[in-house]
Design a protein around this motif. Structure first.
Motif, PDB file in Angstrom:
ATOM      1  N   ASN A  72      -5.509  14.335  35.716  1.00 33.50           N
ATOM      2  CA  ASN A  72      -5.298  14.177  34.358  1.00 33.50           C
ATOM      3  C   ASN A  72      -6.277  13.200  33.858  1.00 33.50           C
ATOM      4  O   ASN A  72      -6.675  12.142  34.066  1.00 33.50           O
ATOM      5  N   SER A 112       7.087  12.620  31.001  1.00 33.97           N
ATOM      6  CA  SER A 112       6.465  13.314  32.324  1.00 33.97           C
ATOM      7  C   SER A 112       7.141  14.793  32.578  1.00 33.97           C
ATOM      8  O   SER A 112       8.212  14.855  32.158  1.00 33.97           O
ATOM      9  N   TRP A 160       1.151  15.655  31.699  1.00 35.34           N
ATOM     10  CA  TRP A 160       1.598  14.450  32.813  1.00 35.34           C
ATOM     11  C   TRP A 160       2.542  15.081  33.858  1.00 35.34           C
ATOM     12  O   TRP A 160       3.687  14.576  33.926  1.00 35.34           O
ATOM     13  N   ASN A 161       2.136  15.781  34.892  1.00 33.56           N
ATOM     14  CA  ASN A 161       2.701  16.357  36.022  1.00 33.56           C
ATOM     15  C   ASN A 161       2.886  15.185  37.144  1.00 33.56           C
ATOM     16  O   ASN A 161       1.794  14.882  37.317  1.00 33.56           O
ATOM     17  N   VAL A 162       4.078  14.811  37.426  1.00 35.41           N
ATOM     18  CA  VAL A 162       4.333  13.523  38.208  1.00 35.41           C
ATOM     19  C   VAL A 162       3.502  13.848  39.517  1.00 35.41           C
ATOM     20  O   VAL A 162       3.164  12.727  40.337  1.00 35.41           O
ATOM     21  N   THR A 180       9.445   8.312  31.685  1.00 30.43           N
ATOM     22  CA  THR A 180       8.949   7.800  32.683  1.00 30.43           C
ATOM     23  C   THR A 180       8.163   6.483  32.501  1.00 30.43           C
ATOM     24  O   THR A 180       7.422   6.356  31.648  1.00 30.43           O
ATOM     25  N   TYR A 210       4.174  16.114  27.432  1.00 29.62           N
ATOM     26  CA  TYR A 210       4.710  15.915  28.959  1.00 29.62           C
ATOM     27  C   TYR A 210       4.066  17.088  29.858  1.00 29.62           C
ATOM     28  O   TYR A 210       3.786  16.836  30.855  1.00 29.62           O
ATOM     29  N   PHE A 221      -1.096  13.333  38.683  1.00 26.51           N
ATOM     30  CA  PHE A 221      -1.732  12.284  37.764  1.00 26.51           C
ATOM     31  C   PHE A 221      -3.026  12.488  37.899  1.00 26.51           C
ATOM     32  O   PHE A 221      -3.806  12.159  37.097  1.00 26.51           O
TER      33      PHE A 221
END
Length: 372
Positions: free
Chosen positions: A283, A307, A275-277, A333, A272, A280
């Motif tokens: 990434n 995430s 995968w910083n919301v 997520t 996670y 994205f």
């Protein structure tokens, strides 16, 4: 009634309650509670000879047989978790039945039965909404293999099925208890009520099912499951990239220019931290999936990830974790990715107690390490 007969009746109800979850027809639930409720009626009839708690042990035996036969498979993941789920849920179910029995001891017969129904449906409702959710054995779910019978769930929800089951059990129990007391003519009305209760919802459901017409908007969907063993899974960056590559290669075997959706598994990547919301767009793994997606001009990509979302200390919610002064939440997520790279996310809202969250974290936070 001898104790051995009481035990056999309790076990019989547990077995009958289990059968629909083991592939047998759901209509078995219409009689599954009758052995236990017959036993409960025995304790009511001779309540001067038995204390109120006498029924609780028999109720617990019934529901632990039900829970054990239908949810033993949790042991494949964790034996301790399976034992906890089976014992705790059995205790809660038996407590509800015992409270209903206590109400029956103090109220008129009809009001006592209503109390049992209200207590049980309230319990199932809480199982959807409190911090130890475990609605697997919601009674209405027992018709999962008989979808033609329950199309009316679109109106009542699954708890309508629970009411249907409990009401039918009580009506059939009434017939059984009074069969010798009344003449056939006198039994005509209660028999008609039982048949009406069973068949009217079923007929209504068949009508809904047979009159349904599929909307003519077909979609081409590719479902991909890389079949990765979670017990031997590697979470290093190289391994995560290999999993993405496997997902892409499998999707390529079936996807074409007419594909509308490519759907991946619940968790494509577990790391996670990547995968910083809110970020994205930076990434590399996200770019890799989007570049693959663009080879199929109509395809939207749907997949699951673990995430992370960071907060400052002032806005951090009660669920946030803290490490080295950083506050963050980790989510299970679902990601919806469009051709242009835009995306939407949905965070799983009901997490599995003990595996994905500590229930009642405010009070049980000291058990966090034991749970995980």
């Amino acid at each position: 009634m001898k104790r051995i007969y009481r035990i056999l009746l309790s076990v019989l109800s547990g077995i009958l309650l289990s059968l629909p979850w083991l592939g047998f027809p759901g209509w078995i639930l219409f009689v599954a509670f009758i052995p236990l409720f017959y036993l409960e009626n025995f304790f009511i009839k001779f309540k001067e000879s038995f204390v109120g708690v006498s029924f609780w042990g028999h109720a617990f035996l019934s529901v632990i047989v039900w829970n054990g036969l239908t949810t033993w498979w949790i042991a494949y993941a964790t034996v301790a978790g399976a034992l906890m789920a089976i014992i705790v849920n059995s205790f809660l179910m038996s407590l509800v039945l015992w409270l209903g029995h206590l109400a029956r001891r103090r109220l008129k017969s009809s009001l006592g039965y209503i109390a049992i129904v209200v207590f049980w449906i309230s319990f199932e409702y809480f199982h959807f909404n409190w911090d130890i959710q475990w609605p697997w054995l919601t009674l209405g779910n027992g018709f999962a293999n008989n979808i033609k019978l329950i199309q009316w769930y679109e109106i009542t929800g699954v708890l309508g099925g629970t009411l249907w089951i409990l009401l039918t059990n009580f009506l059939i129990l009434f017939l059984f208890l009074n069969f010798r007391r009344y003449s056939l003519k006198q039994l005509l009305i209660p028999v008609s009520v039982v048949l009406f209760t069973i068949f009217i919802p079923a007929i209504f459901s068949f009508k809904i099912y047979n009159n349904y017409k599929e909307k003519d908007y077909p979609k081409s969907i590719v479902l991909v499951q890389p079949n990765i063993d979670p017990y031997s899974e590697d979470y290093r960056l190289e391994a995560e990239n290999n999993k993405l590559e496997k997902l892409v290669q499998l999707a390529k075997e079936k996807a074409n220019n007419q594909t509308d959706f490519i759907v991946g598994p619940e968790t494509v990547v577990e790391n996670y931290h990547k995968w910083n919301v809110d970020e994205f767009e930076v990434n590399p793994q996200y770019f890799y999936l989007n570049s693959f997606q663009k080879k199929y001009p109509k395809a939207a990509l749907v997949f699951g990830i673990s995430s992370i979302k960071y907060y400052n200390s002032e806005e951090a919610p009660s669920t946030a974790r803290e490490r080295d002064g950083n506050y963050y939440d980790v989510f299970n997520t679902a990601v919806y990715m469009e051709q242009n790279g835009d995306y939407q996310v949905y965070h799983k809202s009901i997490l599995v107690s003990g595996v994905e969250k500590v229930p009642y974290l405010k009070y049980l936070g000291f058990l966090r390490n034991i749970f995980f």
